[in-house]
Design a protein around this motif. Structure first.
Motif, PDB file in Angstrom:
ATOM      1  N   MET A 181       0.814  -1.203   0.000  1.00 48.49           N
ATOM      2  CA  MET A 181       0.000   0.000   0.000  1.00 48.49           C
ATOM      3  C   MET A 181       0.856   1.264   0.000  1.00 48.49           C
ATOM      4  O   MET A 181       1.912   1.319   0.629  1.00 48.49           O
ATOM      5  CB  MET A 181      -0.907   0.021   1.241  1.00 48.49           C
ATOM      6  N   GLY A 182       0.359   2.290  -0.691  1.00 51.16           N
ATOM      7  CA  GLY A 182       1.010   3.585  -0.690  1.00 51.16           C
ATOM      8  C   GLY A 182       0.799   4.307   0.630  1.00 51.16           C
ATOM      9  O   GLY A 182       0.085   3.826   1.525  1.00 51.16           O
ATOM     10  N   PRO A 183       1.387   5.506   0.765  1.00 53.06           N
ATOM     11  CA  PRO A 183       1.325   6.233   2.038  1.00 53.06           C
ATOM     12  C   PRO A 183      -0.091   6.524   2.526  1.00 53.06           C
ATOM     13  O   PRO A 183      -0.387   6.343   3.713  1.00 53.06           O
ATOM     14  CB  PRO A 183       2.089   7.529   1.740  1.00 53.06           C
ATOM     15  N   THR A 184      -0.969   6.969   1.635  1.00 51.73           N
ATOM     16  CA  THR A 184      -2.331   7.305   2.063  1.00 51.73           C
ATOM     17  C   THR A 184      -3.066   6.065   2.554  1.00 51.73           C
ATOM     18  O   THR A 184      -3.661   6.049   3.642  1.00 51.73           O
ATOM     19  CB  THR A 184      -3.123   7.950   0.919  1.00 51.73           C
ATOM     20  N   ALA A 185      -3.030   4.989   1.757  1.00 54.98           N
ATOM     21  CA  ALA A 185      -3.746   3.771   2.119  1.00 54.98           C
ATOM     22  C   ALA A 185      -3.170   3.139   3.379  1.00 54.98           C
ATOM     23  O   ALA A 185      -3.907   2.711   4.281  1.00 54.98           O
ATOM     24  CB  ALA A 185      -3.695   2.779   0.963  1.00 54.98           C
ATOM     25  N   GLY A 186      -1.835   3.066   3.468  1.00 54.90           N
ATOM     26  CA  GLY A 186      -1.203   2.461   4.633  1.00 54.90           C
ATOM     27  C   GLY A 186      -1.503   3.215   5.908  1.00 54.90           C
ATOM     28  O   GLY A 186      -1.694   2.617   6.987  1.00 54.90           O
ATOM     29  N   THR A 187      -1.573   4.543   5.812  1.00 59.10           N
ATOM     30  CA  THR A 187      -1.900   5.357   6.984  1.00 59.10           C
ATOM     31  C   THR A 187      -3.359   5.195   7.374  1.00 59.10           C
ATOM     32  O   THR A 187      -3.701   5.168   8.568  1.00 59.10           O
ATOM     33  CB  THR A 187      -1.588   6.837   6.705  1.00 59.10           C
ATOM     34  N   MET A 188      -4.243   5.052   6.384  1.00 59.38           N
ATOM     35  CA  MET A 188      -5.661   4.823   6.687  1.00 59.38           C
ATOM     36  C   MET A 188      -5.857   3.510   7.446  1.00 59.38           C
ATOM     37  O   MET A 188      -6.643   3.429   8.388  1.00 59.38           O
ATOM     38  CB  MET A 188      -6.469   4.810   5.391  1.00 59.38           C
ATOM     39  N   ILE A 189      -5.113   2.481   7.044  1.00 58.30           N
ATOM     40  CA  ILE A 189      -5.224   1.194   7.739  1.00 58.30           C
ATOM     41  C   ILE A 189      -4.719   1.323   9.177  1.00 58.30           C
ATOM     42  O   ILE A 189      -5.315   0.776  10.109  1.00 58.30           O
ATOM     43  CB  ILE A 189      -4.456   0.111   6.965  1.00 58.30           C
ATOM     44  N   LYS A 190      -3.630   2.066   9.356  1.00 58.11           N
ATOM     45  CA  LYS A 190      -3.114   2.281  10.710  1.00 58.11           C
ATOM     46  C   LYS A 190      -4.151   2.992  11.583  1.00 58.11           C
ATOM     47  O   LYS A 190      -4.413   2.579  12.721  1.00 58.11           O
ATOM     48  CB  LYS A 190      -1.829   3.113  10.657  1.00 58.11           C
ATOM     49  N   ASP A 191      -4.735   4.067  11.065  1.00 57.98           N
ATOM     50  CA  ASP A 191      -5.729   4.815  11.836  1.00 57.98           C
ATOM     51  C   ASP A 191      -6.928   3.927  12.190  1.00 57.98           C
ATOM     52  O   ASP A 191      -7.481   4.015  13.291  1.00 57.98           O
ATOM     53  CB  ASP A 191      -6.199   6.036  11.040  1.00 57.98           C
ATOM     54  N   TRP A 192      -7.308   3.066  11.262  1.00 53.80           N
ATOM     55  CA  TRP A 192      -8.435   2.162  11.490  1.00 53.80           C
ATOM     56  C   TRP A 192      -8.117   1.187  12.629  1.00 53.80           C
ATOM     57  O   TRP A 192      -8.940   0.951  13.508  1.00 53.80           O
ATOM     58  CB  TRP A 192      -8.735   1.416  10.200  1.00 53.80           C
ATOM     59  N   CYS A 193      -6.900   0.630  12.589  1.00 49.14           N
ATOM     60  CA  CYS A 193      -6.500  -0.328  13.632  1.00 49.14           C
ATOM     61  C   CYS A 193      -6.456   0.325  15.004  1.00 49.14           C
ATOM     62  O   CYS A 193      -6.878  -0.268  16.004  1.00 49.14           O
ATOM     63  CB  CYS A 193      -5.137  -0.928  13.286  1.00 49.14           C
ATOM     64  N   GLU A 194      -5.944   1.555  15.063  1.00 48.19           N
ATOM     65  CA  GLU A 194      -5.866   2.234  16.354  1.00 48.19           C
ATOM     66  C   GLU A 194      -7.261   2.540  16.891  1.00 48.19           C
ATOM     67  O   GLU A 194      -7.484   2.516  18.104  1.00 48.19           O
ATOM     68  CB  GLU A 194      -5.030   3.497  16.212  1.00 48.19           C
ATOM     69  N   ALA A 195      -8.206   2.808  15.975  1.00 45.16           N
ATOM     70  CA  ALA A 195      -9.581   3.025  16.406  1.00 45.16           C
ATOM     71  C   ALA A 195     -10.203   1.739  16.938  1.00 45.16           C
ATOM     72  O   ALA A 195     -11.196   1.785  17.677  1.00 45.16           O
ATOM     73  CB  ALA A 195     -10.416   3.573  15.251  1.00 45.16           C
ATOM     74  N   LYS A 196      -9.616   0.601  16.575  1.00 46.68           N
ATOM     75  CA  LYS A 196     -10.080  -0.699  17.050  1.00 46.68           C
ATOM     76  C   LYS A 196      -9.270  -1.173  18.264  1.00 46.68           C
ATOM     77  O   LYS A 196      -9.245  -2.365  18.578  1.00 46.68           O
ATOM     78  CB  LYS A 196      -9.966  -1.736  15.932  1.00 46.68           C
ATOM     79  N   ASN A 197      -8.564  -0.239  18.911  1.00 47.03           N
ATOM     80  CA  ASN A 197      -7.813  -0.503  20.148  1.00 47.03           C
ATOM     81  C   ASN A 197      -6.560  -1.341  19.949  1.00 47.03           C
ATOM     82  O   ASN A 197      -6.104  -2.029  20.881  1.00 47.03           O
ATOM     83  CB  ASN A 197      -8.714  -1.158  21.210  1.00 47.03           C
ATOM     84  N   VAL A 198      -5.988  -1.305  18.754  1.00 49.08           N
ATOM     85  CA  VAL A 198      -4.677  -1.904  18.523  1.00 49.08           C
ATOM     86  C   VAL A 198      -3.651  -0.775  18.496  1.00 49.08           C
ATOM     87  O   VAL A 198      -3.790   0.177  17.725  1.00 49.08           O
ATOM     88  CB  VAL A 198      -4.635  -2.672  17.190  1.00 49.08           C
ATOM     89  N   LYS A 199      -2.649  -0.853  19.354  1.00 47.83           N
ATOM     90  CA  LYS A 199      -1.604   0.172  19.364  1.00 47.83           C
ATOM     91  C   LYS A 199      -0.618  -0.106  18.237  1.00 47.83           C
ATOM     92  O   LYS A 199      -0.119  -1.236  18.122  1.00 47.83           O
ATOM     93  CB  LYS A 199      -0.884   0.180  20.711  1.00 47.83           C
TER      94      LYS A 199
END
Length: 440
Positions: A181-199
């Protein structure tokens, strides 16, 4: 004809069954190095969350399946291939001869050189043995740290999260799934995971894993056969950022490497993997390779690549097996596909998702809706793409990239509005007899 297959994973088993179908009287010997019935590693996350038992990971069911087909399974590991003598030396001191040889030895976790990584409490998630150890330690509330947030890492991460652990992920790249994934997509996945309580720690790496001496309360509890209510974590993990994190379990998911060391000085050409032609044959006639250890030609990128995904392994095994029994078959290309479900966020990556020199690209992002689309072009052909949330277009994206469809004026229309993928496919791909979704 005697066929020897090194490796009892999906590629080895599919090849053995294909040979048997087309050569009912040939001898088939499959050699694997695990004390398990042949199984699929892709099923291990389902084992971790309890959707299947160990039998559910098996590639084929029934204790007499292989015997009924006249396929012999043998536990051993290849040490050396004698090209001139048409023989394989095994680690049990024996030698097996062959008329045709297929190398499907797969890959192994790439373990980084980190102090403490080989001690207790640290496991890859690669074998059934690993899965058993992980299930014992990954109990609800346990502190689990996972190294790596690539494609395989994200699948493991989801299984761990569903077990109710306190999960932390550490990724060296500046985003999650950086090789997909590129920067935008990879960052979106990170933000999603953190919203799901994964650090999630990106741009960080594990520098050391330390195991503190147990405290006096822990020792007393252990002596009494009890578990203290506040038992200290088994490990302290030091990150490159200077942070120190507690962990009861560390998962190493930092990539894999082909199992090809035994081919050194054999005369079989290896680059990253075992180099093959369009028939999956190596530089040595009668010796073939398929799966995670094989390096095959990718028609989209125009280079040879190792693609460690099961659909590619299966197709390569089928093509290799047909050629081994004298039926000419060609690999149409390596499918660069990755469709990933990360805690409910669906993402996809096809072909040259990061573009080509001199190519054009277009992106469309709707952060509130959790949708992102990135298309990459070389001339009037779409050569790669990233998507998040555009599940209705996954088949069309794959078809346009794999089919190398000439878009003509539709290329400019997509540059103006990348959501017109379906219209472009109908207008262009269906009029061209292209390779789409695995069929011509």
């Amino acid at each position: 004809m005697k066929h020897v297959i090194l490796g009892a994973g999906p590629a080895g088993i599919i090849a053995a069954e294909t040979i048997r179908k087309h050569a009912p009287h040939d001898e088939i010997l499959v050699i694997g190095d695990e004390p398990e019935a042949p199984y699929s590693r892709m099923a291990i996350p389902y084992l971790l969350i309890g959707k299947v038992g160990e039998e559910g990971t098996h590639l084929r069911h029934g204790v007499d399946h292989y015997a009924t087909l006249g396929i012999t399974l043998r536990r051993a590991r290849a040490k050396h291939v004698d090209v001139e003598g048409r023989a394989v030396d095994l680690d049990d001191g024996t030698t097996v001869v062959f008329d045709r040889l297929l190398i499907t030895t797969g890959s192994s976790p790439a373990t980084p050189p980190i102090p403490g990584i080989h001690g207790r409490g640290v496991h890859p998630c690669w074998t059934l043995k690993d899965a058993r150890a992980i299930m014992e330690l990954a109990q609800p509330g346990a502190k689990v740290l996972q190294m790596g947030a690539g494609f395989i890492g994200c699948i493991i991460m989801e299984a761990l999260a569903m077990r109710g652990v306190e999960l932390t992920v550490v990724e060296m790249g500046d985003r999650m799934v950086p090789r997909m994934m590129g920067p935008t997509a990879g960052t979106m996945i990170k933000d999603w995971c953190e919203a799901k309580n994964v650090k999630v720690h990106t741009g960080a790496r594990v520098e050391a894993i330390n195991r503190p001496e147990p405290g006096i309360l822990d020792k007393l509890a252990d002596m009494a056969g009890m578990k203290p209510a506040h038992k200290s974590a088994a490990m302290t993990v030091r990150l490159s950022t200077g942070e120190h994190l507690e962990a009861d379990l560390v998962i190493s998911a930092t990539g894999v490497k082909p199992n090809i060391g035994f081919l050194q000085n054999s005369g079989i050409t290896c680059l990253v993997g075992v180099l093959t032609d369009e028939h999956l044959q190596t530089n040595v006639p009668g010796i073939y390779a398929a799966g995670d250890c094989a390096e095959a030609f990718d028609k989209v990128s125009g280079t040879t690549i190792v693609s460690a995904i099961q659909p590619n392994a299966a197709e390569q095994a089928r093509v290799a097996a047909l050629n081994m029994v004298g039926q000419k078959a060609e690999l149409k290309g390596v499918t660069q596909i990755n469709v990933l479900d990360t805690l409910g966020m669906i993402s996809a990556s096809f072909g040259k998702w990061d573009g080509v020199p001199g190519g054009q690209q277009v992106e469309l992002t709707d952060l509130p809706a959790g949708r992102h689309l990135s298309l990459q072009f070389d001339g009037d052909r779409m050569v790669g793409c990233n998507s998040i949330g555009w599940t209705e277009h996954v088949g069309v994206m794959r078809g346009l990239v794999e089919g190398q469809v000439r878009l003509g004026e539709w290329k400019d229309k997509l540059m103006a509005d990348p959501t017109l993928l379906m219209e472009a496919y109908i207008a262009c791909a269906q009029g061209q007899h292209q390779f789409v979704a695995g069929k011509w």
